[in-house]
Write an enzyme that holds these catalytic residues in place. Structure first.
Site, PDB file in Angstrom:
ATOM      1  N   PRO A 233       0.932  -1.297   0.062  1.00 54.93           N
ATOM      2  CG  PRO A 233      -0.856  -1.871   1.679  1.00 54.93           C
ATOM      3  CD  PRO A 233       0.468  -2.150   1.004  1.00 54.93           C
ATOM      4  CD  GLU A 234       2.865   2.852  -4.433  1.00 58.53           C
ATOM      5  OE1 GLU A 234       2.679   4.155  -4.924  1.00 58.53           O
ATOM      6  OE2 GLU A 234       3.396   2.037  -4.951  1.00 58.53           O
TER       7      GLU A 234
END
Length: 270
Positions: free
Chosen positions: A2-3
Site C-alpha cells: 500500500p502506498e
C-alpha cells in the site's frame, strides 16, 4: 505494498468510526508484527478518546486525548476491517469503541508495524527524522526538486522513491506521474530542467489526488476498511500494462530496476 493513496483511503475509512470515540478495548493479539509491538500500547490506549486520525507518508496516525499517538504501517498485506463478523487468524490488533464498533488490523504477512509515542515526539520518530516533504503539501515544488537533485546522477525514478527527498511515493504512482509528465524514468536527476520538474510535481499531485478519490489501487491484499476495492487501477496509464498500447499508440514497456518493475512509454517519455 500500500502506498500513500491507500493509506490516506484507509485513514478516511477509519475516521467516521474512530474519531471522537472512547476505546473500551485495545487487544494486541501477538507480541510482534515486523517489529515488537510496544508492551504498554494496550494500557496507554484503553480508555483513551481518539481525537484525530492522520497520515505521514505511508504511516497512519491515531491521536488520543492522553497526548499519545499510535502509529501503524500496513506493510505489504495489512488492512483494517470494520465490524467483522468473526475474528480471523491474522487479525493482530483488536479495538472496540464505546459506541459498539469493532475494528481489527489484519496482516497475514506481518510486514506491517504498530508503535506508540507522545504526540510531541512525532517529529523525532526515527522513520520520520530524515523524511522529505509530503508530495501533496505546499513545500513540494519544482524548485525544491531541482535543488534536491542538483548533481545527482541517479535516475529520476530512483530519486522519487527516496523517502528523504519526498515522503510516501511508491512504485505505482511514480511510474504514472513520470508518464504523465513525459519524463523518462532513466533520465538523470541532475539534467532535468526546472520547468520539467514543475510538470512532474503537478503530475504527482494530480495522480495522487485521483487515486485517493478512487479509493486507491487494489493490488493483491489491499481493500478499504469497509471491504470495498480501490478502483484507480482501471485508470493506470502505464503501470502493469506491458505490451499494451499507450495513448500515443506505442507499446508500454517494462524494465526491472533494483528489483522493481518500471513501466513506461519510450515514445512519450524522453
Amino acid at each position: 505494498m500500500p502506498e500513500l493513496p491507500e493509506v490516506e483511503t484507509t485513514v478516511a475509512g477509519l475516521r467516521p468510526v474512530l474519531e471522537g470515540q472512547r476505546l473500551t478495548l485495545v487487544e494486541p493479539r501477538r507480541a510482534d508484527l515486523r517489529w515488537p509491538i510496544p508492551v504498554d500500547l494496550r494500557q496507554r490506549m484503553t480508555g483513551a478518546i481518539v481525537t484525530a486520525l492522520g497520515r505521514r507518508a505511508k504511516y497512519g496516525l491515531v491521536t488520543t486525548d492522553r497526548g499519545d499517538v499510535m502509529i501503524f504501517h500496513l506493510g505489504m498485506s495489512g488492512r483494517w476491517r470494520i465490524d467483522p463478523e468473526v475474528i480471523e487468524k491474522h487479525d493482530h490488533l483488536l479495538l472496540e469503541t464505546a459506541s459498539g464498533h469493532r475494528l481489527v488490523l489484519n496482516d497475514p504477512r506481518r510486514f506491517g508495524s504498530l508503535d506508540i509515542l507522545r504526540s510531541d515526539d512525532l517529529d523525532s520518530y526515527k522513520p520520520f527524522v530524515l523524511m522529505g516533504p509530503e508530495p501533496l503539501g505546499d513545500d513540494f515544488t519544482g524548485a525544491y526538486l531541482k535543488a534536491m537533485t542538483k548533481g545527482r546522477k541517479a535516475p529520476i525514478k530512483q530519486l522519487m522513491l527516496d523517502q528523504r527527498i519526498v515522503a510516501g511515493l511508491g512504485n505505482i504512482y511514480v511510474c504514472e506521474a513520470l508518464h504523465m509528465a513525459g519524463i523518462s524514468p532513466r533520465l538523470r536527476g541532475e539534467v532535468i530542467s526546472k520547468p520539467r520538474y514543475d510538470r512532474l510535481v503537478a503530475a504527482i499531485k494530480q495522480v495522487l489526488r485521483a487515486a485517493i478519490a478512487a479509493g486507491g489501487s487494489s493490488l493483491r491484499d489491499f481493500v478499504q476498511p469497509d471491504g470495498e476495492l480501490g478502483y484507480f487501477a482501471k485508470d493506470w496509464r502505464v503501470y502493469g500494462r506491458e505490451g499494451q498500447a499507450c495513448e500515443c499508440g506505442a507499446l508500454v514497456r517494462r524494465r526491472v530496476d533494483s528489483g522493481r518493475s518500471t513501466f513506461y512509454c519510450s515514445r512519450c517519455q524522453k
